[in-house]
Design a protein around this motif. Structure first.
Motif, PDB file in Angstrom:
ATOM      1  N   ARG A 134      32.734  84.940  47.954  1.00  0.00           N
ATOM      2  CA  ARG A 134      34.089  84.952  48.543  1.00  0.00           C
ATOM      3  C   ARG A 134      34.565  83.512  48.802  1.00  0.00           C
ATOM      4  O   ARG A 134      33.770  82.581  48.916  1.00  0.00           O
ATOM      5  CB  ARG A 134      34.061  85.722  49.871  1.00  0.00           C
ATOM      6  CG  ARG A 134      33.406  87.087  49.765  1.00  0.00           C
ATOM      7  CD  ARG A 134      34.366  88.247  49.766  1.00  0.00           C
ATOM      8  NE  ARG A 134      35.553  88.009  50.533  1.00  0.00           N
ATOM      9  CZ  ARG A 134      36.771  88.447  50.182  1.00  0.00           C
ATOM     10  NH1 ARG A 134      36.928  89.119  49.057  1.00  0.00           N
ATOM     11  NH2 ARG A 134      37.792  88.221  50.952  1.00  0.00           N
ATOM     12  N   PRO A 135      35.891  83.325  48.931  1.00  0.00           N
ATOM     13  CA  PRO A 135      36.437  81.985  49.179  1.00  0.00           C
ATOM     14  C   PRO A 135      36.004  81.420  50.528  1.00  0.00           C
ATOM     15  O   PRO A 135      35.814  82.174  51.489  1.00  0.00           O
ATOM     16  CB  PRO A 135      37.954  82.214  49.180  1.00  0.00           C
ATOM     17  CG  PRO A 135      38.166  83.531  48.528  1.00  0.00           C
ATOM     18  CD  PRO A 135      36.940  84.349  48.783  1.00  0.00           C
ATOM     19  N   PHE A 136      35.841  80.101  50.580  1.00  0.00           N
ATOM     20  CA  PHE A 136      35.557  79.412  51.843  1.00  0.00           C
ATOM     21  C   PHE A 136      36.246  78.055  51.815  1.00  0.00           C
ATOM     22  O   PHE A 136      36.707  77.603  50.766  1.00  0.00           O
ATOM     23  CB  PHE A 136      34.043  79.267  52.078  1.00  0.00           C
ATOM     24  CG  PHE A 136      33.339  78.384  51.085  1.00  0.00           C
ATOM     25  CD1 PHE A 136      32.922  78.897  49.858  1.00  0.00           C
ATOM     26  CD2 PHE A 136      33.095  77.040  51.360  1.00  0.00           C
ATOM     27  CE1 PHE A 136      32.282  78.085  48.929  1.00  0.00           C
ATOM     28  CE2 PHE A 136      32.441  76.217  50.441  1.00  0.00           C
ATOM     29  CZ  PHE A 136      32.035  76.738  49.214  1.00  0.00           C
ATOM     30  N   ALA A 137      36.307  77.409  52.983  1.00  0.00           N
ATOM     31  CA  ALA A 137      36.962  76.105  53.094  1.00  0.00           C
ATOM     32  C   ALA A 137      35.948  75.031  53.461  1.00  0.00           C
ATOM     33  O   ALA A 137      34.884  75.324  54.004  1.00  0.00           O
ATOM     34  CB  ALA A 137      38.054  76.161  54.168  1.00  0.00           C
ATOM     35  N   VAL A 138      36.293  73.790  53.121  1.00  0.00           N
ATOM     36  CA  VAL A 138      35.526  72.616  53.547  1.00  0.00           C
ATOM     37  C   VAL A 138      36.471  71.775  54.390  1.00  0.00           C
ATOM     38  O   VAL A 138      37.688  71.800  54.180  1.00  0.00           O
ATOM     39  CB  VAL A 138      35.008  71.830  52.322  1.00  0.00           C
ATOM     40  CG1 VAL A 138      34.412  70.495  52.725  1.00  0.00           C
ATOM     41  CG2 VAL A 138      33.981  72.652  51.557  1.00  0.00           C
ATOM     42  N   ASN A 139      35.946  71.047  55.358  1.00  0.00           N
ATOM     43  CA  ASN A 139      36.792  70.245  56.258  1.00  0.00           C
ATOM     44  C   ASN A 139      36.287  68.816  56.362  1.00  0.00           C
ATOM     45  O   ASN A 139      35.082  68.579  56.483  1.00  0.00           O
ATOM     46  CB  ASN A 139      36.794  70.895  57.657  1.00  0.00           C
ATOM     47  CG  ASN A 139      37.568  70.093  58.688  1.00  0.00           C
ATOM     48  OD1 ASN A 139      36.990  69.272  59.401  1.00  0.00           O
ATOM     49  ND2 ASN A 139      38.858  70.329  58.794  1.00  0.00           N
TER      50      ASN A 139
ATOM     51  N   SER B 118      40.460  71.678  54.409  1.00  0.00           N
ATOM     52  CA  SER B 118      41.243  71.397  55.607  1.00  0.00           C
ATOM     53  C   SER B 118      40.828  70.017  56.098  1.00  0.00           C
ATOM     54  O   SER B 118      39.719  69.557  55.835  1.00  0.00           O
ATOM     55  CB  SER B 118      41.039  72.483  56.676  1.00  0.00           C
ATOM     56  OG  SER B 118      39.696  72.520  57.127  1.00  0.00           O
ATOM     57  N   PHE B 119      41.766  69.338  56.778  1.00  0.00           N
ATOM     58  CA  PHE B 119      41.469  67.974  57.220  1.00  0.00           C
ATOM     59  C   PHE B 119      42.144  67.708  58.555  1.00  0.00           C
ATOM     60  O   PHE B 119      43.147  68.338  58.897  1.00  0.00           O
ATOM     61  CB  PHE B 119      41.891  66.944  56.160  1.00  0.00           C
ATOM     62  CG  PHE B 119      43.334  67.047  55.729  1.00  0.00           C
ATOM     63  CD1 PHE B 119      43.709  67.935  54.728  1.00  0.00           C
ATOM     64  CD2 PHE B 119      44.318  66.270  56.330  1.00  0.00           C
ATOM     65  CE1 PHE B 119      45.040  68.034  54.335  1.00  0.00           C
ATOM     66  CE2 PHE B 119      45.645  66.368  55.943  1.00  0.00           C
ATOM     67  CZ  PHE B 119      46.008  67.254  54.941  1.00  0.00           C
ATOM     68  N   ALA B 120      41.565  66.774  59.303  1.00  0.00           N
ATOM     69  CA  ALA B 120      42.089  66.424  60.629  1.00  0.00           C
ATOM     70  C   ALA B 120      42.179  64.913  60.750  1.00  0.00           C
ATOM     71  O   ALA B 120      41.653  64.181  59.902  1.00  0.00           O
ATOM     72  CB  ALA B 120      41.169  66.982  61.713  1.00  0.00           C
ATOM     73  N   PHE B 121      42.867  64.459  61.786  1.00  0.00           N
ATOM     74  CA  PHE B 121      42.986  63.035  62.161  1.00  0.00           C
ATOM     75  C   PHE B 121      43.931  62.241  61.265  1.00  0.00           C
ATOM     76  O   PHE B 121      43.912  61.007  61.326  1.00  0.00           O
ATOM     77  CB  PHE B 121      41.625  62.312  62.150  1.00  0.00           C
ATOM     78  CG  PHE B 121      40.581  62.881  63.075  1.00  0.00           C
ATOM     79  CD1 PHE B 121      40.880  63.843  64.031  1.00  0.00           C
ATOM     80  CD2 PHE B 121      39.269  62.424  63.000  1.00  0.00           C
ATOM     81  CE1 PHE B 121      39.903  64.350  64.877  1.00  0.00           C
ATOM     82  CE2 PHE B 121      38.290  62.923  63.850  1.00  0.00           C
ATOM     83  CZ  PHE B 121      38.612  63.888  64.778  1.00  0.00           C
ATOM     84  N   GLY B 122      44.705  62.891  60.414  1.00  0.00           N
ATOM     85  CA  GLY B 122      45.622  62.089  59.620  1.00  0.00           C
ATOM     86  C   GLY B 122      46.221  62.837  58.456  1.00  0.00           C
ATOM     87  O   GLY B 122      46.117  64.065  58.354  1.00  0.00           O
ATOM     88  N   ARG B 123      46.877  62.061  57.579  1.00  0.00           N
ATOM     89  CA  ARG B 123      47.526  62.614  56.397  1.00  0.00           C
ATOM     90  C   ARG B 123      46.711  62.221  55.169  1.00  0.00           C
ATOM     91  O   ARG B 123      46.178  61.125  55.097  1.00  0.00           O
ATOM     92  CB  ARG B 123      48.940  62.036  56.274  1.00  0.00           C
ATOM     93  CG  ARG B 123      49.814  62.418  57.449  1.00  0.00           C
ATOM     94  CD  ARG B 123      51.053  61.547  57.550  1.00  0.00           C
ATOM     95  NE  ARG B 123      52.049  61.880  56.547  1.00  0.00           N
ATOM     96  CZ  ARG B 123      53.304  61.402  56.596  1.00  0.00           C
ATOM     97  NH1 ARG B 123      53.686  60.606  57.578  1.00  0.00           N
ATOM     98  NH2 ARG B 123      54.165  61.735  55.661  1.00  0.00           N
ATOM     99  N   LEU B 124      46.656  63.142  54.191  1.00  0.00           N
ATOM    100  CA  LEU B 124      45.918  62.843  52.967  1.00  0.00           C
ATOM    101  C   LEU B 124      46.770  62.056  51.993  1.00  0.00           C
ATOM    102  O   LEU B 124      46.262  61.356  51.134  1.00  0.00           O
ATOM    103  CB  LEU B 124      45.505  64.136  52.268  1.00  0.00           C
ATOM    104  CG  LEU B 124      44.208  64.807  52.656  1.00  0.00           C
ATOM    105  CD1 LEU B 124      43.940  65.954  51.695  1.00  0.00           C
ATOM    106  CD2 LEU B 124      43.048  63.830  52.631  1.00  0.00           C
TER     107      LEU B 124
END
Ligand SMILES: Cc1cc2nc3c(=O)[nH]c(=O)nc-3n(C[C@H](O)[C@H](O)[C@H](O)COP(=O)(O)O)c2cc1C
Length: 339
Positions: free
Chosen positions: A64-69, A129-135
């Motif tokens: 099944r699908p999963f995310a990385v951060n 997914s990402f945090a602390f800023g813009r990609l």
């Protein structure tokens, strides 16, 4: 079934939050995805090789699908030798208590983000997914080209709009009750979650994943009712059997009453919500992120080995007193009874 659920092939509108530092084990991520939610691997502190290995371990357990951060890096802050010495001096008595040599700021303070990003492109999870800023638009386009959805993190309407302009597929909106680091970078409203969801979904530019203090089915319904497409829960999964949460951390969570959390910069230099302990009370002059995070790493690792919760970063949201033990799929069912 909304657009995000369809694209991520979810049966349950719940994302298990990425929790860097070993909590979101492949077993936890796979169990949540297998039960119809979206498991997320907190990979911010992993080397590229560890990231690919952890992703493969998830795939061995579920199709099944999963995310990385990941954490988006900022320019390293400048500090004076006096500031470093002051932060080290404050930490020194705690090191002594654990029998560690005196603290010293390591030369390498964070992972190589570009290499981590390349590892994500290679791994091809359903989402980054990402945090602390813009990609930035270039990296978001690279993800899209690889069939990977991009999910940014915002703590205010302003940040959500910036991410929407960059072309992300969704935004995690963090209300003030959220556990762990504040995930934004520019302006933190520290708003109540429902208010934030309404304000951002009103403009309708980007689907919202609501985060912060969501601990049961009523909380999930309230967030979706306010306009969110999905919810993201961290604290609710901390005591899951499959999670890598250390035993001393689990005991502290089980003992915590309402109002046990504080917003603190003591561990990492960035504001984060967790259970109050000696470190949050005693370290008053932390270095800016990511320097303080690197400086306290040895203390946190030794505390985990020794089972000393008073020296651990016990990240948790304001809902922590309502947390439960159980398997990940049991916890998912308390959030979404149809799971
Ligand atoms: C222990 C812990 C670790 C976390 N680590 C991360 C992380 O690595 N990356 C991230 O984007 N968010 C991280 N978060 C924040 C979550 O994504 C989410 O915003 C938060 O857990 C929502 O609030 P709740 O804990 O009340 O559910 C963390 C949260 C916790 C509790």
């Amino acid at each position: 079934m909304n657009e995000l659920m369809r694209r991520l092939e979810l049966r349950v509108p719940v994302v298990q939050a990425p929790m860097a530092g070993g909590i979101t084990t492949p077993e936890l991520v796979a169990a949540v995805s297998e039960a119809g939610g979206l498991g997320s691997l907190g990979a911010a502190y992993l080397t590229p090789a560890q990231l690919v290995e952890a992703g493969a371990a998830v795939r061995a357990l579920t199709a099944r699908p999963f995310a990385v951060n990941l954490f988006v890096p900022a320019l390293l802050p400048r500090v004076t030798p006096e500031e470093v010495a002051a932060a080290e001096a404050e930490l020194a008595p705690l090191h002594a208590e654990l029998g560690l040599p005196p603290p010293a700021l390591p030369g390498r303070v964070q992972e190589d983000f570009e290499a981590q990003f390349r590892a994500v492109l290679e791994l091809r999870p359903a989402a980054l997914s990402f945090a602390f800023g813009r990609l930035g638009a270039g990296r978001i386009a690279a993800l899209r080209g690889a069939g990977i959805m991009s999910i940014g993190t915002a703590t205010s309407h302003t940040e959500a709009q910036a991410l929407a302009r960059d072309g992300v597929d969704a935004v995690v909106l963090q209300g003030n009750a959220a556990g762990g680091h504040r995930g934004g970078w520019a302006h933190d409203d520290l708003s109540e979650l429902a208010f934030l969801i309404r304000r951002v979904t009103l403009s309708g530019r980007v689907p919202v994943i609501a985060a912060g203090g969501i601990m049961d089915a009523a909380d999930v319904r309230a967030a979706l009712g306010a306009g969110a497409s999905l919810v993201q829960c961290g604290t609710a999964f901390l005591r899951a059997r499959e999670a890598g949460t250390p035993a001393a951390y689990r005991s502290a969570l089980a003992a915590a009453g309402p109002g046990a959390t504080v917003l603190t910069r003591a561990f990492s230099g960035r504001p984060a919500r967790g259970l109050a302990n000696r470190v949050t009370a005693q370290l008053a002059s932390p270095l800016p992120y990511p320097l303080q995070n690197a400086l306290t790493r040895e203390l946190r690792a030794a505390a985990a080995r020794a089972g000393r919760a008073e020296f651990l970063s016990l990240w948790a949201g304001e809902g922590s007193a309502r947390g439960q033990e159980g398997t990940a799929s049991q916890i998912l069912r308390t959030l979404w009874p149809g799971a």
